[in-house]
Scaffold this active site. Structure first.
Site, short mmCIF file in Angstrom:
data_model
loop_
_atom_site.label_atom_id
_atom_site.label_comp_id
_atom_site.label_asym_id
_atom_site.label_seq_id
_atom_site.Cartn_x
_atom_site.Cartn_y
_atom_site.Cartn_z
N HIS A 163 0.78 -1.22 -0.10
CA HIS A 163 -0.09 0.01 -0.05
C HIS A 163 0.90 1.15 0.01
CE1 HIS A 163 -0.63 1.06 4.66
NE2 HIS A 163 0.68 0.71 4.33
N HIS A 207 5.06 0.44 -0.46
CA HIS A 207 5.70 -0.69 0.51
C HIS A 207 4.51 -1.53 1.04
CE1 HIS A 207 3.81 2.29 3.25
NE2 HIS A 207 3.74 1.19 4.12
N HIS A 249 3.24 -4.92 4.15
CA HIS A 249 3.14 -5.47 5.36
C HIS A 249 2.45 -6.78 5.28
CE1 HIS A 249 3.73 -1.66 7.31
NE2 HIS A 249 2.76 -1.12 6.57
N ASP A 285 -5.16 -10.76 0.03
CA ASP A 285 -3.98 -11.33 0.28
C ASP A 285 -3.47 -11.15 -1.27
OD1 ASP A 285 -1.99 -12.68 1.45
OD2 ASP A 285 -2.55 -14.46 0.37
N GLU A 333 -0.82 -4.16 12.00
CA GLU A 333 -0.33 -3.69 10.51
C GLU A 333 1.19 -4.14 10.75
OE1 GLU A 333 -1.49 -0.04 7.97
OE2 GLU A 333 0.43 0.41 9.15
#
Lengths: 136, 136, 136, 136, 136, 136
Positions: E15, E40, E42, E80, E125
């Site tokens: 995101h 980047h 997570h 995902d 996160e």
């Protein structure tokens, strides 16, 4: 250039530690409350490590999806939600200690991997007790 | 008397696994959903181990603050909140798999440590998938 | 057939890092905030590994209850809720760094185990800093 | 639309539980080994929760960097690597139990946040013992 | 007799935090390194809680396999290995902060559960930053 | 001034989910592999929370050693290394689901605490599945 890739997995099982050729007194002395004749159980946490070289074409040592599927077929489908003493042939006459379970898992995975990688198995029986076996 | 001191660290990054010289069909067959052209990402957890002997004067193998700062400068500042494919020169033509990222981190840290210690890098890409590289 | 069995344990202690033969300026330069003269403290997490062969009669490498008791007597009773500098004789003139604490634990456990197993000690001083010592 | 955002943090400290107006016998009966006059210590793990509504312009409830900095200034700089009994004025005449530490942290953070959010503090003294305080 | 059953889950995504109607300077001031235009990412950890009463016939509040499947269909398959900004319609004009992602997940699960249970969503996160949303 | 103090604990047990008044087909349809007639098992992780006010004399809400001992006597000694279906009277005719186990634990602890505190029980059956019961 050698690396080791690890995949974590999980299964639940019941077991009992005892020897049928020992009497109750000796089984209790050696195995304590693990000798409950009605069984007890654990959430086993598994870490499988495979050592080898990077495939320069893909950047993978092993496709982790392949490794995940091998662990599912060889370990999870074989041991998850099972009674190790009653449902798993290898433990009919062998105590299902975490040491012996780790060796069984290593043998099954190694047979499947056909010697393509050096293999290690780390098996947690509880959050505080675990064992490592590398086939040596 | 040899020991190994470990320091844990953390960075977040986006990446995509694919080869530009393969067509979509082959990239999808090999890399699956990791081949999303819009990228996906991970919280990478890092464990850096340095092996050597205790400095008898201080009782330290290495000042852990020095090790923390080296990891920050060489790894966190270089990879955190980055797109590995687009922002990191080494991955312009190399797949940013966890294997290749671990080798890059090892090379950068080893150059900085100037051979003062034997070095190991453990890199978690997800809580279930990780890799260890020791430079051999 | 060699395996390693691990047992996790825990103790809390206070300590201070400094040398009495250095002045304040040098102690602060080398040990930073770990040199607080009033002490600070940690929850130390310990993993003890013993390597050997499976006892074919029991399926155990070591009775984990025996290992748990040895760790309690040699480590927990000796270090838990203690001030390492003031309450532990070995640290009267030796800095209680995580490196030196790991060596002390290894020495005490090894003396107790009488060379029956190869021994490893992993000691976490914080969730991000830890050390491994194997006696070599 | 109300949410709670949490930030985890960490500090190490030494402490001793006792009352100067009780004799040794009573202090030992009530506080046990936590009454070591030379102190012991812990790695305290902290979770700070702030409850409020999303800022529609940014999508943040609070800028987590701001929250991180407030925790650093109010808690870490004040308690990390300290002796709670000797270095922290609030505990000169108040037992530094995890309950009282949690209340102190809540009071300091709440004063800084100026009532902009409802606040909760979760403080782990060990991996098995923790406390939650919400200001009520 | 009311209980809450929780199921943990996991997804990875890329995101970027920014507003297209702000210039670079303002986006950098507000979103910092989370505003990397190349994205980047997570590893998001999810805990879904459903509150209700025990079904006296089965002893279940909800069949956890049903809950696992709902989370897979509504959350994992949707998020995902995705780029939240580019691949998820709801975030075309909404910042994919952890707060807004938690609300999206809550809305999707609540629609599927048809009000059979009170619902809570906890979304990590990073290991240190998380958010809780309960629909109020 | 109200706080909640938590103590974590652990026990292992075997169980089977089924109803003796249902045939195999229905038991398998509802309980799946949890209906293995030879049992399976889990490492149950328990978090007990007690809510009340701080004792101003000691700074404790409850002496955590007292809470630890109550949990040992009421829960660990009663359930650890047991077969829940065969060894625990309450589950002779009640399915030992995590929901029903949590209620049993809450009832036993609440009877012992004599209403001195508001009580919550969090029970993990696996690392991904858990339940919270607060007696309401």
């Amino acid at each position: 250039m050698s690396l080791t890739v690890y995949r974590k997995s999980h299964f639940n099982a019941a077991h009992r530690l005892y020897r049928s050729d020992w009497d109750d007194e000796k089984n209790n002395a050696v195995f304590g409350k693990c000798n409950n004749p009605n069984f007890h159980g654990h959430n086993y946490e598994l870490e499988v490590g495979v050592t080898g070289t990077i495939n320069q074409e893909t950047g993978f040592l092993i496709d982790i999806v392949e490794l995940k599927n091998i662990i599912k077929e060889e370990v999870e489908d074989y041991l998850d939600h099972k009674n190790l003493n009653l449902d798993v042939p290898e433990f009919k006459n062998l105590n299902p200690t975490m040491e012996n379970i780790a060796v069984l898992i290593w043998d099954k995975l190694n047979a499947k991997l056909l010697g393509r990688f050096k293999l290690s198995v780390t098996l947690y029986e509880t959050p505080r007790n675990f064992v490592v076996y590398t086939g040596n």
